[in-house]
Each structure stands twice: as C-alpha cells, then as structure tokens.
Design an enzyme around this catalytic site. Sequence first.
Site, PDB file in Angstrom:
ATOM      1  N   SER A  93      -7.740 -84.773  58.999  1.00  0.00           N
ATOM      2  CA  SER A  93      -9.162 -84.812  59.882  1.00  0.00           C
ATOM      3  C   SER A  93      -9.499 -82.924  58.680  1.00  0.00           C
ATOM      4  O   SER A  93      -8.742 -82.870  57.742  1.00  0.00           O
ATOM      5  CB  SER A  93      -8.817 -83.682  60.946  1.00  0.00           C
ATOM      6  OG  SER A  93      -8.248 -82.524  61.068  1.00  0.00           O
ATOM      7  N   ASP A  94     -10.593 -83.094  58.809  1.00  0.00           N
ATOM      8  CA  ASP A  94     -11.499 -81.971  58.430  1.00  0.00           C
ATOM      9  C   ASP A  94     -10.708 -80.574  59.427  1.00  0.00           C
ATOM     10  O   ASP A  94     -10.420 -81.000  60.460  1.00  0.00           O
ATOM     11  CB  ASP A  94     -12.916 -81.809  58.375  1.00  0.00           C
ATOM     12  CG  ASP A  94     -13.738 -81.334  57.236  1.00  0.00           C
ATOM     13  OD1 ASP A  94     -13.353 -80.324  56.955  1.00  0.00           O
ATOM     14  OD2 ASP A  94     -14.822 -81.551  56.774  1.00  0.00           O
ATOM     15  N   TRP A  95     -11.106 -79.670  58.608  1.00  0.00           N
ATOM     16  CA  TRP A  95     -11.307 -78.181  59.047  1.00  0.00           C
ATOM     17  C   TRP A  95     -11.054 -77.956  60.424  1.00  0.00           C
ATOM     18  O   TRP A  95     -12.342 -77.837  61.143  1.00  0.00           O
ATOM     19  CB  TRP A  95     -11.568 -77.484  58.247  1.00  0.00           C
ATOM     20  CG  TRP A  95     -10.680 -75.721  58.991  1.00  0.00           C
ATOM     21  CD1 TRP A  95     -11.179 -75.190  60.153  1.00  0.00           C
ATOM     22  CD2 TRP A  95     -10.251 -75.165  58.226  1.00  0.00           C
ATOM     23  NE1 TRP A  95     -10.516 -73.543  60.731  1.00  0.00           N
ATOM     24  CE2 TRP A  95      -9.972 -73.444  58.840  1.00  0.00           C
ATOM     25  CE3 TRP A  95      -9.746 -75.076  56.906  1.00  0.00           C
ATOM     26  CZ2 TRP A  95      -9.286 -72.538  58.778  1.00  0.00           C
ATOM     27  CZ3 TRP A  95      -9.226 -73.795  56.238  1.00  0.00           C
ATOM     28  CH2 TRP A  95      -8.614 -72.865  57.336  1.00  0.00           C
TER      29      TRP A  95
END
Length: 744
Positions: free
Chosen positions: A281-283
């Site tokens: 996932s992105d942040w």
Amino acid sequence: MKKQLFFLIITVFLTLNIKAQQQEINTRVENLLSQMTLGEKIGQLNQYNDDGAATGPVTIDGDKENQIRRGELGSMLNVFTVSRMRQFQAIALQSRLKIPLMFGQDVIHGYKTTFPIPLGEAASWDLDAIKRSARIAATEASAGGVQWTFAPMVDISRDPRWGRVMEGAGEDPYLGSLIAKARVEGFQGDKIGAINSVMACAKHFAAYGAAEAGRDYNSVDMSDRLLWEVYLPPYKAALDANVATFMTSFNDLNGIPATGNTYLYRDILKGKWNFSGFVVSDWGAIGEMINHGFVKNGKEAALAAITAGTDIDMESRSYKNNLAQLVTEGKVDIALVDDAVRRVLRKKFELGLFDDPYKYFDEKREKVEMNNPEHTKATREIAAKSIVLMKNEQHLLPLSKELKTIAFIGPLVKEHKQNLGFWSIELGNVDYEKYIVSQWDGLKNKVGKNTNLLYAKGCDIEGEDKSGFAEAIETAKKADIVILSIGERRDMSGEAKSRSDIHLPGVQEDLVKAIQATGKPVVVLINAGRPLIFNWTADHIPAILYTWWLGSEAGNAIADVLFGDVNPAARLPITFPREVGQIPIYYSHFNTGRPAECDDCTFYRSAYTDLKNSPRYAFGHGLSYTSFEYKDLHLSKTKMGKNETIEVSFNLSNTGKYDGEEVVQLYLRDRVGTVVRPVKELKDFKKIMLRKGETKTITFVIDNSKLCFYDRKLEYKSEMGEFDIMIGSSSDDIRLHSEFELTN
C-alpha cells in the site's frame, strides 16, 4: 552454426538453472510458512517507517524494537545509514524464526548523486541515459543498505497542476511505457539479489495521474477503455520488465479506493497479468479508506485490502490490529494471508537475505560508491540531455566564451539545494552546499578569466517585493548579455504540492519585463518540476531553456548547454498550456464533430472564444543549435495485411553549423474506427546523432501491434482501413506525410 549451437546450449542451461533456483526458493518458502504462527505471518505484511524522515504522518512506537523481536514487522522504510539498518536487522534475528527485515526507500531520481527529476529525465527521450541513471541510483542505494526502491512512478498525467507530475514521464503511454521499462531494468540490474541492484516498485496502481482537478489524492473517474488504452500500458511495461513489486494508489477509481479494488489487483494484476511479486500500500492508504467512506473502521479496511490483493500495509497498522481477528472469525480465508506472505518471503529469499541478512550492510562499499567520480560525470551528462531549448531567435545561443561581461540575474542563480528538486535523498553526513554545483558556480567554471560575471538577485521566488529590481536593472545595463534564472522552489512540485495557478510565481515575470526593457539580449532559464505558464516571457524573450530541476551537477550541465559544449536535443514529454483553463491538454485528443481547424476558427466549433486552442508548447517540442531537413519519404508498400509490415524510410540531414541530435518522431492516425481514435498517436521515435552536413537514412517498421487499440468490448485489436503516417520533430511540427491501408 557452431556459434548458434553454443548460444542455444548456454540459453538452455541458464533457463534450467533459473528454474532450479526458483524451485529451491519455493521449497524454502513453503517450509518456512509451515512453521509460522498467524501473528508471525501478519508481521510480514506490516511495514513501519523509522522515527525520522517521512512522507506521511509518523506513528511513534515506543516498543518498535520489541515488535521486531516478536516477528511483528516485515519491512521498514526511511531508515538511513548502514549502521542503523544493521541494528534493526540484528533485532529481527532475535525473533523466533529469525526472518530478516527488508529496507525500502523512495529512491526517485538518485541516492547521494542526484539526477534530474524524472519528468526532466523523460525530456531527454534517451532510454539508455534513463536506464543508466537508475542503475547508478541502485548502485548507491544498495551500498547504503537499501534493498527496495518505491520507484518508478509510471502514472500518465495530463494535468500539470498535479504536483506529482514531476515524478513521472508525462502524458504519453508509448513513451511512458518505454521509460518505465528502462527504469525498472536500471534499478533491478541483472537480477534481484545482485549486490548492486534494488527491487523496483511500479506505482501507483492505478490511474493516480488522472486525479480530478490535478489535486493530489483526489478521485479518478474514467471509462474502462481509457484506463486500458492510456493509463495501464506503462504498468504492464514495468511488469513485462519483471518489476518486483507494485504500490497501490491513493485515489478511488470509479468509486472504489484503489487499495481495496479487487478489479485492479485480483482480476488484472494477479489474474490476467499473472504478477508473482507483491503489492504494497502507499503510506497509510489502507486506513484512509475510512475517510473515503468505503469502510467504517480499521477492521473493515483490513478486510477490503487483503481481499482485494494488497499484500503489505505501509504504516496504517490496519493488518497488525485487525487481520488476526478477521481470520479467526472466518471473514478472511487464511489462504489469502498465506498467498501474501509467500509473495513477501519469496522476494526476501531472492534478495539473499536469509543466506546473509547483512549482505547489503558493507560500510566500506558504502563509502566507495558514495564517492564514485563516474557517477558525478554521469549526472552531468544526463542533466545536460534533459534541458529543453524552447526558443532561440536569431541564434542567440550558444553563447561565446569570449563574452566580456555577463550579468547573471535571478532568485535561483546562487541556490544550491534548490537544484535537487523534490524527492531528493538528503543524507545527514553530506554537506550539500558544497556537493551541489550552483548555476553561478557552473558559469564560473565555464567562462574564461577575461569574462566578468555580474550578479543580482532581483527578487525572491515568491512575494511581491520589487525592491531588488533597480540593482538588477543596473547590473544588466553593464553587461553584454543577461542570463535570468527563474522558476519554482524545489518543493512547489511534488507529492501534496498541487497548484491551481501554475504561472511563474511572485514577481519574477515582472523582473523579466524590466530586464528586457534594458535592450540587452536576454536568455531565460526556467527551473521547475512541472510545465509552467510564462506567456509574456515566451512572447518577448529571444532564448529560453527549460532546465527543470537537474540535480547535483545542475550548474555545470546548464553551462555546458549555454556555451554549446552540449547541443540540446531534449523534447517535451508533456504539453505546456497557455492558461490553466485549457487543462487537461494533450496532443492525442479526439477530433470532435466540430473540430477547430485553426486557432482563429471559433464559429460554432470546439474552441475557446477567449484563448487559442493550441498549446503554448506541444508534446515533443524542443529545438537544437543546428537544423535538420526531412525528405525523400518512401514506403515499402501502401497496403499491408495484419501479418505483414511496412518499412517507412526517409533521409535526415543536418543542415546547420553544429553537430547535433534529432529526435525523429513517428505518429499514426487511424482515420475511421468502431470507436473514435486520436488525431495522432506516437508509435515510434529514434534519437539520431548527425555531424554537420551529414545525411542518414532513417527507417521505421510499422507492424500490426502499432495499429491495435481497445474497442468498446475491451478487445485489443486492429481494424481494416486507412491510416495516416506523420513524421516530424514534434507533435505539431510534422515534416513528412503519407498513408497506407490495412487490408484483410
């Protein structure tokens, strides 16, 4: 014949060897997986930031080290220095199963050696140079302990308001796909696990670059045909280049947040495309599905993400806090967890971390690679290749080194760190003021002792203060020529840096007007991470160089181009608008039922009544100090079947006074289709070096793959009919035309 047989034997041997290694890794993965508790499995899907530098809200964990000891963490990001990574790895090896950590980092355009921002590199249209840049970045990053980079960003973007446009390759899926492949191959080198390679990560899947209104993290709504035709190809190119990992995007796509989008990860990426790596996932993106209104809490977020195929949770703690309960309650099949863990463990084995958890933590190698003079030489060359000559009236450039007095004016002349641009790595043990070559120092390094350099700042990048104008004007009056360095701050483009107004900021264009009024010849350098709007400057200044943010050798590279030691050959990878109201603007648009056939054709046409339809600078635009002539177009035939090819050849001549490179561009148009087709599409290009007076025959090959598109049923195919061939120096500078027919 013997040589062919030898290579065949070698190929077969290598193939069998690779398969044997893969089988061995699969066996080791299954053996380890069988020993893991549910908590240890979830730990491999949990990623934390170190407590320092971050690209999102940091959660400080007081017992982070104890979590690592318990096997509750699989990877980390933003951990700097080999010594600190070694400390964390030693703690991981105290866990029950001694599963090593992976360390990732946003190595976007260089590590210690900073290269041009990715959009600037894309302007080089030089795939070898782009691959070389990523290769050097991987060499330095791996020497710094990094095993995994969150790059390349391969999002197509047609909206320069979007701050992250600086991180990609522009608007075109063909060019973007080739650049995605080059960057993946550069980062990963010969193989994952080589000591000088890092795992690449194609991001952001999918269509993040189409965020509404160019506003970061915003929604995306598009047809499936547009998704497959324009936005997915660079991701597929990265996958075909064996990219190790993918990253989810922050946006929702057609109402479904990407991080929880089964269609993207289960159906396309891991299904149709058979991707065997893992998805991160992105942040915080898993937890952010709550804000989207897609789930009501972290538990539902974890359920949506793992079901969709997001393998690693970066920083949201959604898996850590909820996944075990979801499995226990039977809401998540343990097979989904096992699949995600297998993907992560497989990469750790491929990296060689189980055989030597400290293999990337060699402080001697770190010191050597961070001070490699060949890397400095390379970034200077690639930076010069990225500079676009936008305008050069009366051949004002290149400058003579015998000029008596040069006035160098503007807020960016003596800046150092500004040249790094956004997403640069800033290591704590590097004095960047000394390491980065300012534009002032680059000019001083270039000119002879008989040239007098004068300086005035003139104004700041932002603000309304014009008190420095008077000094700048007086300085300009004393010079034979004036160079003005203006643009954005380095942090005005990048993540979370979307802007509704992309005109030159502050009073900088007023400074340009004041200096031009002195009557001195003026050269303008525009430093930026995106296309800016600078209409007055474009209309009135004779010479303009678009320098982007060029990295640690910016000053020397700019001087190389200003004085003709390098003849610029860069081309725009993205369209430059005249005004914000034109956005989105891109060259490969549809024609409409009432096309405007000229800028003044507005009577009941698809046109603006208060603005020209054409862009300020078109996709593919870029000038040279020399001139090129295109002539003698020849087609091997004018009709072709789907299993045949057509060779298109022409003569290219350097008719100017300098040796130089020309980027010849092949565009095609499908005149009639079962769905409307763009007015032109880039389908090939070549970067050709010619000595002055030299002529070469250039050949393009058109095959059926260049004619295919997605129809209304999402079938990828070509259709019989007539096609236009357009060859030129940019999308709006077509020099040669022809046509052919695709037959049954």
